[in-house]
Design a protein around this motif. Structure first.
Motif, PDB file in Angstrom:
ATOM      1  N   VAL A  36       0.876  -1.026  -0.253  1.00 46.70           N
ATOM      2  CA  VAL A  36       0.065  -0.207  -0.001  1.00 46.70           C
ATOM      3  C   VAL A  36       0.888   1.225   0.009  1.00 46.70           C
ATOM      4  N   GLU A  37      -0.212   2.472  -0.889  1.00 45.93           N
ATOM      5  CA  GLU A  37       0.629   3.835  -0.222  1.00 45.93           C
ATOM      6  C   GLU A  37       0.113   4.763   0.836  1.00 45.93           C
ATOM      7  N   ILE A  38       0.794   4.983   2.191  1.00 42.86           N
ATOM      8  CA  ILE A  38       0.202   5.420   2.433  1.00 42.86           C
ATOM      9  C   ILE A  38       0.161   7.090   2.209  1.00 42.86           C
ATOM     10  N   ILE A  39      -1.576   7.460   3.076  1.00 43.30           N
ATOM     11  CA  ILE A  39      -1.266   9.106   2.729  1.00 43.30           C
ATOM     12  C   ILE A  39      -1.774   9.580   3.513  1.00 43.30           C
ATOM     13  N   ASP A  40      -2.153   9.083   4.853  1.00 46.23           N
ATOM     14  CA  ASP A  40      -2.511   9.789   5.709  1.00 46.23           C
ATOM     15  C   ASP A  40      -2.236   8.728   6.155  1.00 46.23           C
ATOM     16  N   ILE A  41      -1.389   8.975   8.314  1.00 51.45           N
ATOM     17  CA  ILE A  41      -2.431   8.670   9.498  1.00 51.45           C
ATOM     18  C   ILE A  41      -2.943   9.416  10.928  1.00 51.45           C
ATOM     19  N   LYS A  42      -3.980   9.396  10.911  1.00 57.42           N
ATOM     20  CA  LYS A  42      -5.011  10.255  12.385  1.00 57.42           C
ATOM     21  C   LYS A  42      -4.475   9.214  13.341  1.00 57.42           C
ATOM     22  N   ALA A  56      -5.558   4.549  15.782  1.00 59.69           N
ATOM     23  CA  ALA A  56      -5.078   4.949  14.751  1.00 59.69           C
ATOM     24  C   ALA A  56      -5.835   4.429  13.357  1.00 59.69           C
ATOM     25  N   LEU A  57      -6.024   5.861  12.318  1.00 58.90           N
ATOM     26  CA  LEU A  57      -6.357   5.640  11.281  1.00 58.90           C
ATOM     27  C   LEU A  57      -5.599   5.656  10.286  1.00 58.90           C
ATOM     28  N   MET A  58      -4.986   5.033   9.386  1.00 67.59           N
ATOM     29  CA  MET A  58      -4.659   5.097   8.317  1.00 67.59           C
ATOM     30  C   MET A  58      -5.513   4.689   6.725  1.00 67.59           C
ATOM     31  N   ILE A  59      -4.928   6.750   6.016  1.00 67.35           N
ATOM     32  CA  ILE A  59      -5.573   6.087   5.157  1.00 67.35           C
ATOM     33  C   ILE A  59      -4.224   5.599   3.904  1.00 67.35           C
ATOM     34  N   TYR A  60      -5.236   5.143   2.695  1.00 66.70           N
ATOM     35  CA  TYR A  60      -4.392   4.434   2.006  1.00 66.70           C
ATOM     36  C   TYR A  60      -4.622   4.275   0.697  1.00 66.70           C
ATOM     37  N   LYS A  61      -3.465   4.185   0.158  1.00 69.45           N
ATOM     38  CA  LYS A  61      -4.345   3.311  -1.695  1.00 69.45           C
ATOM     39  C   LYS A  61      -3.403   2.117  -1.754  1.00 69.45           C
ATOM     40  N   GLU A  62      -4.189   1.256  -2.374  1.00 69.36           N
ATOM     41  CA  GLU A  62      -3.567  -0.139  -3.044  1.00 69.36           C
ATOM     42  C   GLU A  62      -2.445   0.078  -4.525  1.00 69.36           C
ATOM     43  N   LYS A  63      -1.652  -0.720  -3.815  1.00 71.22           N
ATOM     44  CA  LYS A  63      -0.540  -1.232  -5.355  1.00 71.22           C
ATOM     45  C   LYS A  63      -1.095  -1.516  -6.491  1.00 71.22           C
TER      46      LYS A  63
END
Length: 63
Positions: A36-42, A56-63
């Motif tokens: 995955v490519e991490i966009i942000d972590i809250k 923690a909430l991870m916002i990501y995109k699958e590669k």
């Protein structure tokens, strides 16, 4: 596609249900198992019954 993954800091295994675990360990395990490519972590902490619980909430995109 953008997705999210919630890390609760709570052990969900049958051996230790509800026990505290470090969020960074959960996140690292997820990253090792997924491409995955991490966009942000809250990140947030909550104090309850003399204990600090992190999540923690991870916002990501699958590669």
């Amino acid at each position: 596609m953008i997705k999210t993954k919630l890390f609760t800091g709570s052990d969900t295994t049958k051996a230790n249900p509800g026990n505290y675990v470090e969020c960074d360990g959960e996140i690292n395990e997820f990253l090792e198992e997924n491409n995955v490519e991490i966009i942000d972590i809250k990140f947030t902490s909550t104090y309850n019954n003399d204990q600090i619980w992190n999540s923690a909430l991870m916002i990501y995109k699958e590669k």
